[in-house]
Design a protein around this motif. Structure first.
Motif, mmCIF file in Angstrom:
data_model
loop_
_atom_site.group_PDB
_atom_site.id
_atom_site.type_symbol
_atom_site.label_atom_id
_atom_site.label_comp_id
_atom_site.label_asym_id
_atom_site.label_seq_id
_atom_site.Cartn_x
_atom_site.Cartn_y
_atom_site.Cartn_z
ATOM 1 N N PRO A 58 35.261 39.408 66.421
ATOM 2 C CA PRO A 58 36.513 40.163 66.283
ATOM 3 C C PRO A 58 36.821 40.980 67.532
ATOM 4 C CG PRO A 58 34.756 41.210 65.022
ATOM 5 C CD PRO A 58 34.200 39.916 65.533
ATOM 6 N N VAL A 59 38.103 41.042 67.864
ATOM 7 C CA VAL A 59 38.562 41.849 69.000
ATOM 8 C C VAL A 59 39.739 42.692 68.521
ATOM 9 C CG1 VAL A 59 37.813 40.124 70.683
ATOM 10 C CG2 VAL A 59 40.163 40.083 69.850
ATOM 11 N N PRO A 60 40.014 43.825 69.177
ATOM 12 C CA PRO A 60 41.137 44.675 68.759
ATOM 13 C C PRO A 60 42.467 43.984 68.991
ATOM 14 C CG PRO A 60 40.138 45.495 70.781
ATOM 15 C CD PRO A 60 39.248 44.424 70.280
ATOM 16 N N PRO A 61 43.517 44.437 68.286
ATOM 17 C CA PRO A 61 44.824 43.759 68.359
ATOM 18 C C PRO A 61 45.370 43.606 69.772
ATOM 19 C CG PRO A 61 44.806 45.335 66.552
ATOM 20 C CD PRO A 61 43.529 45.546 67.300
ATOM 21 N N GLU A 62 45.148 44.601 70.628
ATOM 22 C CA GLU A 62 45.735 44.533 71.965
ATOM 23 C C GLU A 62 45.093 43.442 72.827
ATOM 24 O OE1 GLU A 62 42.668 47.932 71.957
ATOM 25 O OE2 GLU A 62 44.282 47.187 70.657
ATOM 26 N N GLN A 63 43.982 42.882 72.378
ATOM 27 C CA GLN A 63 43.339 41.807 73.133
ATOM 28 C C GLN A 63 43.649 40.425 72.565
ATOM 29 O OE1 GLN A 63 39.150 42.549 73.801
ATOM 30 N NE2 GLN A 63 39.490 44.680 74.335
ATOM 31 N N LEU A 64 44.562 40.367 71.590
ATOM 32 C CA LEU A 64 44.981 39.086 71.033
ATOM 33 C C LEU A 64 46.187 38.552 71.795
ATOM 34 C CD1 LEU A 64 44.799 39.847 67.201
ATOM 35 C CD2 LEU A 64 43.132 38.580 68.574
ATOM 36 N N GLY A 65 46.279 37.237 71.876
ATOM 37 C CA GLY A 65 47.445 36.617 72.484
ATOM 38 C C GLY A 65 48.606 36.555 71.511
ATOM 39 N N ARG A 66 49.720 36.051 71.984
ATOM 40 C CA ARG A 66 50.920 35.924 71.160
ATOM 41 C C ARG A 66 50.656 35.113 69.902
ATOM 42 N NH1 ARG A 66 54.864 31.593 73.432
ATOM 43 N NH2 ARG A 66 53.158 30.378 72.545
ATOM 44 N N GLY A 68 47.890 34.933 68.190
ATOM 45 C CA GLY A 68 46.887 35.496 67.298
ATOM 46 C C GLY A 68 45.461 35.187 67.695
ATOM 47 N N HIS A 69 45.272 34.328 68.695
ATOM 48 C CA HIS A 69 43.923 34.033 69.187
ATOM 49 C C HIS A 69 43.473 35.114 70.167
ATOM 50 C CE1 HIS A 69 42.024 30.479 67.731
ATOM 51 N NE2 HIS A 69 43.026 29.674 68.017
ATOM 52 N N PRO A 70 42.168 35.403 70.221
ATOM 53 C CA PRO A 70 41.677 36.309 71.262
ATOM 54 C C PRO A 70 41.975 35.758 72.647
ATOM 55 C CG PRO A 70 40.000 35.974 69.573
ATOM 56 C CD PRO A 70 41.103 34.971 69.303
ATOM 57 N N GLY A 71 42.279 36.655 73.587
ATOM 58 C CA GLY A 71 42.475 36.240 74.967
ATOM 59 C C GLY A 71 41.180 35.728 75.559
ATOM 60 N N LEU A 72 41.299 34.905 76.599
ATOM 61 C CA LEU A 72 40.114 34.305 77.191
ATOM 62 C C LEU A 72 39.159 35.336 77.765
ATOM 63 C CD1 LEU A 72 41.643 31.210 79.003
ATOM 64 C CD2 LEU A 72 40.339 31.254 76.884
ATOM 65 N N SER A 73 39.680 36.458 78.211
ATOM 66 C CA SER A 73 38.829 37.449 78.872
ATOM 67 C C SER A 73 37.960 38.226 77.901
ATOM 68 C CB SER A 73 39.703 38.438 79.648
ATOM 69 O OG SER A 73 40.573 39.130 78.760
#
Length: 280
Positions: A58-66, A68-73
């Motif tokens: 799990p990652v916080p909302p601000e690290q999700l892409g448009r 809904g998937h987590p960003g690569l970083s």
């Protein structure tokens, strides 16, 4: 002309390790969602592919892409290929010994291969992850997970023609994937991809006719069919070939060690091969 760029093989420093206690309630909940009788308690051997319910990141909302998937970083594992759209293209599994519910397990993940390729519709990225899952000091499962990254398609771009499915099955099962099942599977796997539960997003942004059935959920159903027909599995491989929508009934097909998913219009949505354990 095709241009390929390979990343360097991963070093020991690029291994991502995660632990999970393999809560039996989560697996029992998937059994219920699939219409099966719940039977999994602590110490029960898990059906093949049920490990997809575990090892959340799990990652916080601000690290999700448009989407809904987590960003690569966020993981530090998958390289950023500069391509926003991600798809699970397929995978391969080697089953060495059963995973058991309620016993802590460790997953060790590495990037085994990363490529960029210029396709007919633009650049494509291919990433193969390898996951080794250990429990009680022994490796139980080795899995290869194939991802494809691409640019957002142009509305004017022609849609690829899906392959036609075989019609020579020896065994077949009719299955449905309604929006409730897709929501439950997304929740149990902590998959935030909006194409599986946000109908407006799936239609208006991604251009699908409806909610998209998870590729791993199709693979899960094929694996359960393979076990029903063949017994315990030694290996299983699968490749997604066309999306299935939530309003479409599907046919799970098997002929020998070949399995596939056929949509109502005859297109092939997934193909797979199963290798049963050798009989002693």
């Amino acid at each position: 002309m095709t241009h390929l760029t390979d990343s360097a093989p991963p070093s020991d420093g690029n291994i991502l390790r995660s632990l999970d206690v393999m809560d039996p309630a989560r697996s029992a909940a998937l059994q219920v969602a699939l219409g099966l009788q719940p039977s999994i308690v602590a110490g029960t051997e898990l059906p093949p592919f049920f490990h997809q319910l575990y090892f959340w990141t799990p990652v916080p909302p601000e690290q999700l892409g448009r989407d809904g998937h987590p960003g690569l970083s966020t993981s530090g594992l998958i390289p950023d290929l500069g391509l926003p759209r991600r798809m699970w293209a397929g995978g391969r599994l080697q089953f060495e010994r059963p995973l058991k519910a309620g016993i802590e397990a460790e997953k060790r993940s590495v990037v085994e291969r990363s490529q960029t390729k210029m396709g007919r519709t633009g650049p494509l990225g291919f990433v193969t992850l390898r996951h080794d899952i250990h429990q009680q000091g022994q490796r139980c499962l080795r899995e290869w997970h194939d991802l494809v990254y691409r640019e957002d398609p142009s509305p004017e771009a022609p849609k690829p023609l899906p392959p036609r499915a075989r019609e020579d099955e020896e065994e077949a099962r009719q299955v449905r994937f309604d929006s409730t099942l897709l929501f439950r599977y997304s929740a149990l796997t902590f998959n935030g991809h909006r194409i599986h539960y946000d109908l407006d997003y799936a239609r208006e942004v991604e251009g699908y006719a409806g909610l998209v059935v998870h590729g791993p959920l199709l693979a899960q159903q094929l694996m359960l069919l393979a076990v029903e027909l063949m017994g315990p599995l030694a290996e299983f491989s699968f490749r997604a070939t066309a999306p299935l929508m939530h309003f479409e009934a599907a046919t799970l097909c098997c002929n020998g060690q070949d399995l596939w998913v056929r949509a109502p219009d005859g297109r092939q949505c997934m193909q797979a091969q199963a290798l049963p354990e050798a009989k002693v």
